[in-house]
Write a protein that holds these residues in place. Structure first.
Motif, PDB file in Angstrom:
ATOM      1  N   HIS A   1       0.964  -1.171  -0.006  1.00 41.82           N
ATOM      2  CA  HIS A   1       0.133  -0.044   0.001  1.00 41.82           C
ATOM      3  C   HIS A   1       0.758   1.320  -0.150  1.00 41.82           C
ATOM      4  O   HIS A   1       0.590   2.211  -0.681  1.00 41.82           O
ATOM      5  CB  HIS A   1      -0.955   0.126   1.176  1.00 41.82           C
ATOM      6  CG  HIS A   1      -1.594  -1.387   1.188  1.00 41.82           C
ATOM      7  ND1 HIS A   1      -3.051  -1.543   0.413  1.00 41.82           N
ATOM      8  CD2 HIS A   1      -1.593  -2.422   2.144  1.00 41.82           C
ATOM      9  CE1 HIS A   1      -3.411  -2.473   0.550  1.00 41.82           C
ATOM     10  NE2 HIS A   1      -2.694  -3.327   1.896  1.00 41.82           N
ATOM     11  N   LEU A   2       2.037   1.116   0.683  1.00 38.80           N
ATOM     12  CA  LEU A   2       2.679   2.488   0.763  1.00 38.80           C
ATOM     13  C   LEU A   2       3.241   2.563  -0.680  1.00 38.80           C
ATOM     14  O   LEU A   2       3.752   3.717  -1.101  1.00 38.80           O
ATOM     15  CB  LEU A   2       4.119   2.112   1.765  1.00 38.80           C
ATOM     16  CG  LEU A   2       3.445   2.067   3.159  1.00 38.80           C
ATOM     17  CD1 LEU A   2       4.634   1.532   4.244  1.00 38.80           C
ATOM     18  CD2 LEU A   2       2.879   3.404   3.928  1.00 38.80           C
ATOM     19  N   ALA A   3       3.827   1.420  -1.240  1.00 33.77           N
ATOM     20  CA  ALA A   3       4.388   1.467  -2.622  1.00 33.77           C
ATOM     21  C   ALA A   3       3.278   2.227  -3.516  1.00 33.77           C
ATOM     22  O   ALA A   3       3.706   2.940  -4.454  1.00 33.77           O
ATOM     23  CB  ALA A   3       4.686   0.248  -3.161  1.00 33.77           C
ATOM     24  N   ALA A   4       2.086   1.762  -3.421  1.00 38.69           N
ATOM     25  CA  ALA A   4       0.997   2.134  -4.364  1.00 38.69           C
ATOM     26  C   ALA A   4       0.908   3.898  -4.158  1.00 38.69           C
ATOM     27  O   ALA A   4       0.009   4.261  -5.219  1.00 38.69           O
ATOM     28  CB  ALA A   4      -0.244   1.439  -4.267  1.00 38.69           C
ATOM     29  N   SER A   5       0.901   4.269  -2.971  1.00 39.10           N
ATOM     30  CA  SER A   5       0.692   5.547  -2.494  1.00 39.10           C
ATOM     31  C   SER A   5       1.586   6.515  -3.348  1.00 39.10           C
ATOM     32  O   SER A   5       1.077   7.684  -3.655  1.00 39.10           O
ATOM     33  CB  SER A   5       0.821   5.751  -1.247  1.00 39.10           C
ATOM     34  OG  SER A   5       1.977   6.358  -0.950  1.00 39.10           O
ATOM     35  N   GLY A   6       2.902   6.141  -3.659  1.00 35.35           N
ATOM     36  CA  GLY A   6       3.679   6.865  -4.539  1.00 35.35           C
ATOM     37  C   GLY A   6       4.442   7.937  -3.580  1.00 35.35           C
ATOM     38  O   GLY A   6       5.328   8.920  -4.356  1.00 35.35           O
ATOM     39  N   ARG A   7       4.214   8.059  -2.376  1.00 33.41           N
ATOM     40  CA  ARG A   7       4.750   8.748  -1.386  1.00 33.41           C
ATOM     41  C   ARG A   7       5.093   8.019  -0.021  1.00 33.41           C
ATOM     42  O   ARG A   7       5.113   8.837   1.170  1.00 33.41           O
ATOM     43  CB  ARG A   7       4.181  10.180  -1.244  1.00 33.41           C
ATOM     44  CG  ARG A   7       2.554   9.822  -0.769  1.00 33.41           C
ATOM     45  CD  ARG A   7       1.833  11.179  -0.766  1.00 33.41           C
ATOM     46  NE  ARG A   7       0.616  10.976  -0.326  1.00 33.41           N
ATOM     47  CZ  ARG A   7      -0.600  12.155  -0.461  1.00 33.41           C
ATOM     48  NH1 ARG A   7      -0.068  13.097  -0.890  1.00 33.41           N
ATOM     49  NH2 ARG A   7      -1.724  11.559   0.061  1.00 33.41           N
ATOM     50  N   GLY A   8       5.144   6.840   0.005  1.00 35.01           N
ATOM     51  CA  GLY A   8       5.105   6.103   1.212  1.00 35.01           C
ATOM     52  C   GLY A   8       6.435   6.049   1.996  1.00 35.01           C
ATOM     53  O   GLY A   8       7.519   6.391   1.484  1.00 35.01           O
ATOM     54  N   ALA A   9       6.247   5.940   3.221  1.00 39.46           N
ATOM     55  CA  ALA A   9       7.363   6.170   4.224  1.00 39.46           C
ATOM     56  C   ALA A   9       7.014   5.238   5.667  1.00 39.46           C
ATOM     57  O   ALA A   9       5.938   5.168   5.915  1.00 39.46           O
ATOM     58  CB  ALA A   9       7.720   7.577   4.558  1.00 39.46           C
ATOM     59  N   ILE A  10       8.016   4.773   6.082  1.00 36.37           N
ATOM     60  CA  ILE A  10       8.196   3.884   7.205  1.00 36.37           C
ATOM     61  C   ILE A  10       9.059   4.636   8.247  1.00 36.37           C
ATOM     62  O   ILE A  10      10.024   5.072   7.692  1.00 36.37           O
ATOM     63  CB  ILE A  10       8.683   2.578   6.898  1.00 36.37           C
ATOM     64  CG1 ILE A  10       7.608   1.667   6.214  1.00 36.37           C
ATOM     65  CG2 ILE A  10       8.501   1.773   8.339  1.00 36.37           C
ATOM     66  CD1 ILE A  10       7.833   0.333   5.877  1.00 36.37           C
ATOM     67  N   VAL A  11       8.601   4.954   9.210  1.00 37.02           N
ATOM     68  CA  VAL A  11       9.544   5.474  10.439  1.00 37.02           C
ATOM     69  C   VAL A  11       9.288   4.558  11.451  1.00 37.02           C
ATOM     70  O   VAL A  11       8.468   4.314  12.089  1.00 37.02           O
ATOM     71  CB  VAL A  11       9.155   6.815  10.806  1.00 37.02           C
ATOM     72  CG1 VAL A  11      10.238   7.461  11.908  1.00 37.02           C
ATOM     73  CG2 VAL A  11       8.940   8.007   9.531  1.00 37.02           C
ATOM     74  N   ASN A  12      10.382   4.001  12.014  1.00 42.22           N
ATOM     75  CA  ASN A  12      10.632   3.072  13.194  1.00 42.22           C
ATOM     76  C   ASN A  12      11.139   3.930  14.422  1.00 42.22           C
ATOM     77  O   ASN A  12      11.871   4.657  14.276  1.00 42.22           O
ATOM     78  CB  ASN A  12      11.631   1.764  12.922  1.00 42.22           C
ATOM     79  CG  ASN A  12      11.009   1.055  11.696  1.00 42.22           C
ATOM     80  OD1 ASN A  12       9.790   0.918  11.670  1.00 42.22           O
ATOM     81  ND2 ASN A  12      12.076   0.651  10.837  1.00 42.22           N
ATOM     82  N   ILE A  13      10.342   3.739  15.362  1.00 40.01           N
ATOM     83  CA  ILE A  13      10.853   4.150  16.715  1.00 40.01           C
ATOM     84  C   ILE A  13      11.759   3.288  17.383  1.00 40.01           C
ATOM     85  O   ILE A  13      11.542   2.135  17.917  1.00 40.01           O
ATOM     86  CB  ILE A  13       9.804   4.639  17.729  1.00 40.01           C
ATOM     87  CG1 ILE A  13       8.732   5.348  17.069  1.00 40.01           C
ATOM     88  CG2 ILE A  13      10.343   5.269  18.874  1.00 40.01           C
ATOM     89  CD1 ILE A  13       9.195   6.724  16.474  1.00 40.01           C
ATOM     90  N   GLY A  14      13.195   3.709  17.459  1.00 39.44           N
ATOM     91  CA  GLY A  14      14.043   2.918  17.997  1.00 39.44           C
ATOM     92  C   GLY A  14      14.433   3.401  19.553  1.00 39.44           C
ATOM     93  O   GLY A  14      13.564   3.834  20.314  1.00 39.44           O
ATOM     94  N   SER A  15      15.754   3.387  19.774  1.00 38.33           N
ATOM     95  CA  SER A  15      16.238   4.024  21.089  1.00 38.33           C
ATOM     96  C   SER A  15      17.629   3.898  21.044  1.00 38.33           C
ATOM     97  O   SER A  15      18.332   3.229  20.519  1.00 38.33           O
ATOM     98  CB  SER A  15      15.736   2.663  22.176  1.00 38.33           C
ATOM     99  OG  SER A  15      16.434   3.247  23.394  1.00 38.33           O
TER     100      SER A  15
END
Length: 259
Positions: free
Chosen positions: A130-144
């Motif tokens: 779905h992120l790829a289909a949006s054309g502006r997809g982004a994932i942000v992971n919360i690390g530490s």
């Protein structure tokens, strides 16, 4: 927010562990910039309460340890918003260490890794098409910062270090489809998990070069940047948001000066 700062107008966003703390602050920040946010949390009732106070938000319960639940949450977001543009992996588990490592049970070790690391993988796997289909997809992971230096909590720290590695490998995998993947590594943040331990937070503030612990809004601002088109040429990066903790050894410097 002014119209000039509504960077997420029309975006569909899913945030895990978003009923309170960093997740809630991130939901509020992205919604204030125009996003439609799906607030997900293991505690569905609390998620619903949080979403009710955020304009344009919806909620659903989601156990990131359950593949079917993750896929259902992603499907609900896509159905509700018409698309999914941003995934924020914030859900985690942090079990206290036992006095001796050999006393650590498999159950707590497994829970921390499954929720914090494998849970993020499950969410990314479900969301990526779905992120790829949006054309502006982004994932942000919360690390530490625990991913980079010893602050205790063996399983949690190992999971966050693994999440940083997943961020890099997933960034390479997702880049050809136009999806960016980044991570934020917070230091100590004043969240509800510190309730009743405010004196400890005040003591911790003294080891931070900027003189205070973080607030959830500090992390939300960093997530908003990495998720936005302002970071369009950034992927595979881990951004420290830690008040200078890992860059400057304040405690060491104080001892030297006192000597």
């Amino acid at each position: 927010m002014s119209s000039q700062t509504r960077r997420f107008e029309g975006y569909g966003v899913l945030i895990t562990g978003a009923a309170r703390g960093i997740g809630e602050a991130t939901a509020r920040r992205l919604a204030a910039e125009g996003a439609r946010v799906m607030v997900t949390d293991l505690d569905a009732e609390r998620a619903a309460k949080t979403a009710k106070d955020i304009a344009g938000a919806d909620s659903t319960g989601c156990d990131v340890g359950d593949r079917a639940a993750v896929e259902a949450a992603v499907g609900h977001a896509v159905e509700r918003f018409g698309a999914l543009d941003v995934l924020v992996n914030n859900a985690f588990s942090c079990s206290p260490d036992t006095p001796l490592l050999e006393d650590q049970p498999d159950e707590t070790w497994g829970r921390d890794l499954d929720t914090t690391l494998t849970g993020a993988f499950r969410c990314a796997r479900a969301a990526l098409p779905h992120l790829a289909a949006s054309g502006r997809g982004a994932i942000v992971n919360i690390g530490s910062v625990n991913a980079e230096q010893d602050f205790g909590n063996h399983a949690y720290s190992a999971a966050k270090a693994g999440l940083a590695s997943l961020t890099r490998t997933l960034a390479g995998d997702a880049a050809p489809r136009g999806v960016r993947v980044n991570q934020v590594n917070p230091g100590t943040v004043r969240t509800p998990s510190w309730a009743g331990r405010e004196a400890r937070l005040d003591a911790l503030a003294r080891v931070y070069p900027l003189g205070r612990v973080g607030e959830p809004e500090d992390i939300a601002a960093a997530v908003a940047f990495l998720a936005s088109r302002d970071a369009a040429w950034i992927t595979g990066t881990t951004l420290r948001v830690d008040g200078g903790l890992l860059a400057v050894n304040t405690s060491f410097a104080d001892v030297v000066e006192d000597g």
